[in-house]
Design a protein around this motif. Structure first.
Motif, PDB file in Angstrom:
ATOM      1  N   VAL A   1      -8.575   1.255  -7.424  1.00 46.85           N
ATOM      2  CA  VAL A   1      -7.763   0.724  -6.333  1.00 46.85           C
ATOM      3  C   VAL A   1      -6.307   0.693  -6.763  1.00 46.85           C
ATOM      4  CG1 VAL A   1      -7.357  -1.252  -4.848  1.00 46.85           C
ATOM      5  CG2 VAL A   1      -9.680  -0.707  -5.566  1.00 46.85           C
TER       6      VAL A   1
ATOM      7  N   GLY B   1      -1.379  -0.085  -3.547  1.00 40.20           N
ATOM      8  CA  GLY B   1      -1.210  -0.250  -2.111  1.00 40.20           C
ATOM      9  C   GLY B   1      -2.072  -1.331  -1.509  1.00 40.20           C
ATOM     10  N   ASP B   2      -3.100  -1.762  -2.215  1.00 40.12           N
ATOM     11  CA  ASP B   2      -3.984  -2.730  -1.610  1.00 40.12           C
ATOM     12  C   ASP B   2      -3.499  -4.165  -1.830  1.00 40.12           C
ATOM     13  OD1 ASP B   2      -6.713  -1.207  -0.673  1.00 40.12           O
ATOM     14  OD2 ASP B   2      -6.671  -3.356  -0.316  1.00 40.12           O
ATOM     15  N   ASP B   3      -4.213  -5.127  -1.253  1.00 38.23           N
ATOM     16  CA  ASP B   3      -3.798  -6.521  -1.371  1.00 38.23           C
ATOM     17  C   ASP B   3      -3.789  -6.990  -2.814  1.00 38.23           C
ATOM     18  OD1 ASP B   3      -3.617  -7.672   1.451  1.00 38.23           O
ATOM     19  OD2 ASP B   3      -5.505  -6.600   1.493  1.00 38.23           O
ATOM     20  N   ALA B   4      -4.671  -6.440  -3.589  1.00 36.78           N
ATOM     21  CA  ALA B   4      -4.820  -6.925  -4.947  1.00 36.78           C
ATOM     22  C   ALA B   4      -5.432  -5.826  -5.797  1.00 36.78           C
ATOM     23  CB  ALA B   4      -5.710  -8.167  -4.967  1.00 36.78           C
ATOM     24  N   ALA B   5      -5.340  -6.020  -7.090  1.00 28.91           N
ATOM     25  CA  ALA B   5      -5.860  -5.028  -8.016  1.00 28.91           C
ATOM     26  C   ALA B   5      -7.296  -5.364  -8.389  1.00 28.91           C
ATOM     27  CB  ALA B   5      -5.007  -5.021  -9.272  1.00 28.91           C
ATOM     28  N   VAL B   6      -8.112  -4.359  -8.528  1.00 28.32           N
ATOM     29  CA  VAL B   6      -9.508  -4.566  -8.934  1.00 28.32           C
ATOM     30  C   VAL B   6      -9.687  -4.046 -10.344  1.00 28.32           C
ATOM     31  CG1 VAL B   6     -11.902  -4.046  -8.455  1.00 28.32           C
ATOM     32  CG2 VAL B   6     -10.284  -4.298  -6.585  1.00 28.32           C
ATOM     33  N   LEU B   7     -10.129  -4.887 -11.233  1.00 27.15           N
ATOM     34  CA  LEU B   7     -10.223  -4.529 -12.643  1.00 27.15           C
ATOM     35  C   LEU B   7     -11.655  -4.715 -13.121  1.00 27.15           C
ATOM     36  CD1 LEU B   7      -7.167  -6.672 -13.734  1.00 27.15           C
ATOM     37  CD2 LEU B   7      -7.171  -4.417 -12.722  1.00 27.15           C
TER      38      LEU B   7
ATOM     39  N   THR C   1       0.719  -6.658 -13.474  1.00 25.94           N
ATOM     40  CA  THR C   1       1.237  -6.607 -12.102  1.00 25.94           C
ATOM     41  C   THR C   1       2.709  -7.005 -12.156  1.00 25.94           C
ATOM     42  OG1 THR C   1       0.773  -8.903 -11.492  1.00 25.94           O
ATOM     43  CG2 THR C   1      -0.999  -7.336 -11.149  1.00 25.94           C
TER      44      THR C   1
ATOM     45  N   ALA D   1       6.009  -8.128  -9.733  1.00 27.14           N
ATOM     46  CA  ALA D   1       6.587  -8.507  -8.436  1.00 27.14           C
ATOM     47  C   ALA D   1       8.091  -8.567  -8.610  1.00 27.14           C
ATOM     48  CB  ALA D   1       6.034  -9.848  -7.978  1.00 27.14           C
TER      49      ALA D   1
ATOM     50  N   ASN E   1       4.772  -5.459  -5.933  1.00 25.74           N
ATOM     51  CA  ASN E   1       5.200  -6.250  -4.793  1.00 25.74           C
ATOM     52  C   ASN E   1       6.727  -6.232  -4.813  1.00 25.74           C
ATOM     53  OD1 ASN E   1       5.957  -8.868  -3.424  1.00 25.74           O
ATOM     54  ND2 ASN E   1       3.742  -8.997  -3.226  1.00 25.74           N
TER      55      ASN E   1
ATOM     56  N   ALA F   1      10.043  -7.952  -2.696  1.00 25.16           N
ATOM     57  CA  ALA F   1      10.486  -8.866  -1.652  1.00 25.16           C
ATOM     58  C   ALA F   1      11.998  -8.979  -1.725  1.00 25.16           C
ATOM     59  CB  ALA F   1       9.843 -10.231  -1.845  1.00 25.16           C
TER      60      ALA F   1
END
Lengths: 292, 292
Positions: A1, A4-10, A63, A65, A98, A100
């Protein structure tokens, strides 16, 4: 994943623990205003890897931001290059991001893994343990005093100079990832030196409920730097660790094997005070060190 | 390992994947300046839980990094109360923290777990799937327009009003954690609505390489709100998800069982456009929706 997705899958295996750390870096506070964005990115990653290293964990995922006043494509491109460069040097994957709008700041979360029960804490130093530090102390802070005059070179060039060129030491600290892993089962406690050797030693001794005695003339300082200044200098991201005296030989051998200099600078003591023995006489628990 | 260490140490089992998300919230951008710190804290946690929910994962751990212009003990106390309150309501543990000096902003990282391969993505919607949304749309944005006039009550009191009192909906969104978990194996894709229903539907359809057709009069709006306004309203943190038509019955039963309202508002279509059928006539891919 992907990012681009809401969260990372590890994925994780069994028998492992995760180590997670989040740091925020703000322009003007954690790096000089107007700094090169690739270097800001590099440093943001490196200092988080240092936290993971101090736990004896292997960094795996990051991650990032970012908040920015205005989207400047060149700036963002440089930043992305800097974080990717540092992450690749340490074999870590950036799994989420992310952006902002806001005053320039970064929040980096690093995730590492460590075999269950083997992570290094700051709260487990024992009386009579030796106190060690990696590398040398003071270069990053000296670079800041000098205005962080990084030569206008590509990341790759700067990277090859990062050990010996003082100007690179602020933006390209050396997170002691290999050392952290190698200290599992050897060190009794560890912390990285971000606030300064004395400040972080204070964090370690307070957490462990012990004191310490440091020999000023043993502290490995950057070039001809004054040791009294070096022990209060921040931003080095060297490891400070303690270990029982009986492990001295194994630790020395390990350090040679992985090619990282270490220096024994003192002893863990009973009590609460951090004493510094030096040429200028014994400085016992100087006032500035009370509020660690 | 408590928040005092360099990083948090978390245990995971096998057969699980981690879901990690980081969000930054900045005063003036992501919450009004001068807001109550307990509510800022609550919201920061809730919106991150919503990201985890949108992935079908169970939130487990949080780290919070705070930057503040000046340390105001009362402010920090309120903030700590707010994050702890929200975390406890959702059974999540705050495992790490960090305070730095800077313009008021927060970075929250949430970590969740999901059985391997079962997480919900935004990129896997299929043509002819139904499109659903949880709860109602528009309250948070209406609260903001109204100046977010939260009554001067304790968190507990506000919490009990969070569903029905518009003024609470901005700071106390309802992360659909239970729904996210229940949608594993049922939904084909999911996303949370932070930017607005149309905006986030656009994110989902673009990621999935599909289009969508929405019936404006089916959109579940907050009280008597205008649907055309509601579909562009941000900050609701409801779930938008897609599912094959054959799962309609199971999904309806599940929603009743967990006590969360859901509404089917349209269909996934071939192509790239997002069409809205409504009383005002057919709005086909309005310009504002092109740049999702």
């Amino acid at each position: 994943v992907g990012p681009g997705d809401d969260a990372a899958v590890l994925s994780t295996g069994a028998d492992e623990q995760l180590v997670v750390t989040t740091d925020v870096l703000i322009e003007g506070t954690h790096f000089p205003s107007g700094s090169r964005s690739d270097l800001i990115g590099y440093r943001a990653i490196a200092v988080n890897l240092s936290d993971i290293a101090a736990m004896g964990a292997e960094p795996r995922f990051l991650t990032v931001a970012l908040t920015l006043d205005q989207i400047d494509d060149e700036w963002v491109k440089g930043f992305a290059k800097g974080i990717a460069f540092c992450a690749s040097k340490y074999g870590v994957k950036i799994v989420g991001g992310n952006i902002a709008r806001g005053a320039l700041s970064l929040a980096v979360t690093a995730i590492g893994v460590v075999p269950t029960g083997q992570c290094l804490l700051r709260s487990t130093a024992r009386i009579d343990d030796d106190i060690y530090v990696t590398g040398t102390i003071g270069a990053a802070s000296a670079a800041v005093k000098d205005g962080v005059k990084v030569p206008p070179l590509e990341l790759n060039e700067l990277w090859s100079r990062r050990v010996d060129d003082m100007s690179c030491r602020y933006f390209m600290p050396l997170p002691r990832v290999q050392m952290g892993v190698a200290l599992r089962g050897l060190a009794s406690a560890a912390i990285d030196i971000s606030d300064g050797l004395m400040a972080d030693l204070g964090h370690l001794t307070r957490s462990s409920g012990v004191g310490a005695e440091i020999e000023l003339d043993r502290v490995p300082v950057w070039k001809s730097m004054d040791a009294e200044i070096a022990i209060e200098a921040s931003d080095d991201y060297e490891l400070l660790f303690t270990a029982p005296a009986k492990e001295a030989e194994r630790i020395a051998e390990m350090a040679v094997r992985i090619g990282t200099d270490i220096t024994c600078i003192g002893k863990v003591t009973a009590g609460e005070s951090v004493a510094v023995n030096g040429e200028v006489g014994r400085i016992d628990s100087p006032k500035g060190y009370r509020h660690f």
